[in-house]
Design a protein around this motif. Structure first.
Motif, PDB file in Angstrom:
ATOM      1  N   MET A   1      52.759  46.942  89.273  1.00 33.60           N
ATOM      2  CA  MET A   1      54.017  46.220  89.367  1.00 33.60           C
ATOM      3  C   MET A   1      55.124  47.057  88.735  1.00 33.60           C
ATOM      4  N   THR A   2      56.264  47.137  89.397  1.00 27.96           N
ATOM      5  CA  THR A   2      57.401  47.908  88.902  1.00 27.96           C
ATOM      6  C   THR A   2      57.927  47.327  87.599  1.00 27.96           C
ATOM      7  N   LYS A   3      58.226  48.233  86.681  1.00 26.59           N
ATOM      8  CA  LYS A   3      58.774  47.837  85.390  1.00 26.59           C
ATOM      9  C   LYS A   3      60.168  48.438  85.262  1.00 26.59           C
ATOM     10  N   LEU A   4      61.134  47.628  84.834  1.00 29.86           N
ATOM     11  CA  LEU A   4      62.480  48.116  84.554  1.00 29.86           C
ATOM     12  C   LEU A   4      62.858  47.639  83.162  1.00 29.86           C
ATOM     13  N   ILE A   5      63.290  48.583  82.345  1.00 28.43           N
ATOM     14  CA  ILE A   5      63.698  48.277  80.974  1.00 28.43           C
ATOM     15  C   ILE A   5      65.204  48.422  80.875  1.00 28.43           C
ATOM     16  N   THR A  52      62.512  53.137  83.966  1.00 34.77           N
ATOM     17  CA  THR A  52      61.579  52.531  84.908  1.00 34.77           C
ATOM     18  C   THR A  52      60.337  53.406  85.073  1.00 34.77           C
ATOM     19  N   ASP A  53      59.295  52.790  85.604  1.00 36.51           N
ATOM     20  CA  ASP A  53      58.071  53.525  85.944  1.00 36.51           C
ATOM     21  C   ASP A  53      57.984  53.769  87.447  1.00 36.51           C
ATOM     22  N   GLY A  55      59.448  55.770  90.578  1.00 36.48           N
ATOM     23  CA  GLY A  55      60.243  56.938  90.944  1.00 36.48           C
ATOM     24  C   GLY A  55      61.308  56.655  91.985  1.00 36.48           C
ATOM     25  N   VAL A  56      61.011  55.795  92.961  1.00 38.86           N
ATOM     26  CA  VAL A  56      61.985  55.456  93.993  1.00 38.86           C
ATOM     27  C   VAL A  56      63.160  54.702  93.374  1.00 38.86           C
ATOM     28  N   LEU A  57      62.869  53.734  92.518  1.00 41.70           N
ATOM     29  CA  LEU A  57      63.930  52.977  91.856  1.00 41.70           C
ATOM     30  C   LEU A  57      64.732  53.891  90.928  1.00 41.70           C
ATOM     31  N   GLN A  58      64.071  54.752  90.208  1.00 42.08           N
ATOM     32  CA  GLN A  58      64.741  55.697  89.315  1.00 42.08           C
ATOM     33  C   GLN A  58      65.737  56.549  90.114  1.00 42.08           C
ATOM     34  N   HIS A  59      65.313  57.044  91.248  1.00 48.23           N
ATOM     35  CA  HIS A  59      66.177  57.855  92.111  1.00 48.23           C
ATOM     36  C   HIS A  59      67.367  57.037  92.624  1.00 48.23           C
ATOM     37  N   ARG A  60      67.092  55.831  93.060  1.00 44.14           N
ATOM     38  CA  ARG A  60      68.145  54.958  93.600  1.00 44.14           C
ATOM     39  C   ARG A  60      69.224  54.683  92.554  1.00 44.14           C
ATOM     40  N   ILE A  61      68.814  54.492  91.311  1.00 40.96           N
ATOM     41  CA  ILE A  61      69.764  54.195  90.232  1.00 40.96           C
ATOM     42  C   ILE A  61      70.541  55.436  89.824  1.00 40.96           C
ATOM     43  N   GLU A 175      67.546  47.641  70.860  1.00 38.64           N
ATOM     44  CA  GLU A 175      66.634  46.658  71.440  1.00 38.64           C
ATOM     45  C   GLU A 175      66.588  46.827  72.959  1.00 38.64           C
ATOM     46  N   TYR A 176      65.537  46.292  73.556  1.00 33.77           N
ATOM     47  CA  TYR A 176      65.424  46.357  75.013  1.00 33.77           C
ATOM     48  C   TYR A 176      64.773  45.090  75.538  1.00 33.77           C
ATOM     49  N   LYS A 177      64.898  44.953  76.853  1.00 33.24           N
ATOM     50  CA  LYS A 177      64.319  43.815  77.555  1.00 33.24           C
ATOM     51  C   LYS A 177      63.649  44.352  78.814  1.00 33.24           C
ATOM     52  N   ILE A 178      62.455  43.862  79.092  1.00 30.87           N
ATOM     53  CA  ILE A 178      61.747  44.244  80.314  1.00 30.87           C
ATOM     54  C   ILE A 178      62.019  43.184  81.366  1.00 30.87           C
ATOM     55  N   LEU A 179      62.531  43.606  82.517  1.00 28.98           N
ATOM     56  CA  LEU A 179      62.839  42.651  83.583  1.00 28.98           C
ATOM     57  C   LEU A 179      61.618  42.428  84.453  1.00 28.98           C
ATOM     58  N   ASP A 180      61.515  41.215  84.976  1.00 26.36           N
ATOM     59  CA  ASP A 180      60.390  40.918  85.867  1.00 26.36           C
ATOM     60  C   ASP A 180      60.678  41.463  87.266  1.00 26.36           C
ATOM     61  N   ALA A 181      59.639  41.583  88.064  1.00 23.57           N
ATOM     62  CA  ALA A 181      59.725  42.228  89.381  1.00 23.57           C
ATOM     63  C   ALA A 181      60.765  41.558  90.294  1.00 23.57           C
TER      64      ALA A 181
END
Length: 189
Positions: A1-5, A52-53, A55-61, A175-181
C-alpha cells in the motif's frame, strides 16, 4: 500500500536521510522504512516536505513537468512595492532561465498560525520587513530566494505551507502525519 508522509521540516534540517557532516537530517525525525522525499526543501527553509515509498507518486509530485503548485510564506527585507510584484509575476532572469510566480499576495504581518523559528531571524532595527504568500509551479533550486533577491528583497525566512492540495494543517515542526491510501489517491490526481 502506498505511503505518503506529510512532514513539517524544521529550520536547519537536510531534506535527506544520509548524513552530511554534522548537519541534522530527516533520520532524526522520521523512522519509516523505504520512504524518500518527493522534492526538496533547502536546509535553511522550513515547512511542508512530502515523502513517499511510491516512485510514481514521488515523480508526479517532484518533477517540474507536473507543474504542481507550491505555496510559500516568505519574510523579506524591505517593503515590496507593486512594481516588484509585477516583475515577479511577469518573470525575472535567474542564472540561465526565466522564473515567474503564479501569484503573490502581500500579507498584513506574520500569519498568526506560524510558529516561531529557532533560532529567530536576524532583524535590523532600521530595516523594515514584510511577509508575502507566493505560489510557484516551477520549483527550481532556491527559486523563491533568487527571484526576490533579483528585485532587491533578500529573503529572511521561507516556509512552504502547501504542495498541490496537501497542507501542513496543524502539524508542528519536526512532526509528521502518514496519510491513508484514499487521501493519497484523491490528492495526487
Amino acid at each position: 500500500m502506498t505511503k505518503l508522509i506529510v512532514f513539517n521540516k524544521p529550520y536547519h534540517v537536510l531534506s535527506q536521510f544520509s548524513p552530511e557532516g554534522d548537519k541534522t537530517t530527516l533520520a532524526k525525525y522520521i523512522d519509516e522504512p523505504e520512504v524518500y522525499p518527493a522534492g526538496r526543501l533547502d536546509y535553511d527553509s522550513e515547512g511542508l516536505l512530502l515523502l513517499t515509498d511510491d516512485g510514481v507518486l514521488q515523480h508526479r509530485i517532484s518533477h517540474p513537468q507536473g507543474k504542481m503548485v507550491k505555496t510559500y510564506l516568505v519574510q523579506v527585507e524591505g517593503i515590496v512595492k507593486k512594481n516588484a510584484i509585477q516583475r515577479l509575476l511577469k518573470g525575472v532572469k535567474i542564472q540561465d532561465y526565466m522564473a515567474s510566480a503564479l501569484a503573490i499576495r502581500p500579507l498584513a504581518g506574520k500569519p498568526g498560525y506560524l510558529w516561531k523559528r529557532v533560532p529567530p531571524i536576524r532583524q535590523r532595527k532600521k530595516s523594515p520587513t514584510c511577509w508575502l504568500e507566493v505560489d510557484l509551479n516551477q520549483g527550481k533550486n532556491r527559486q523563491v530566494k533568487r527571484m526576490l533577491a533579483a528585485v532587491g528583497h533578500p529573503v529572511l525566512r521561507l516556509v512552504r505551507i502547501q504542495v498541490g492540495s496537501w497542507t501542513l494543517n496543524d502539524i508542528k515542526p519536526g512532526e509528521y502525519k502518514i496519510l491513508d491510501a484514499k487521501k493519497i489517491k484523491k490528492n495526487s490526481l
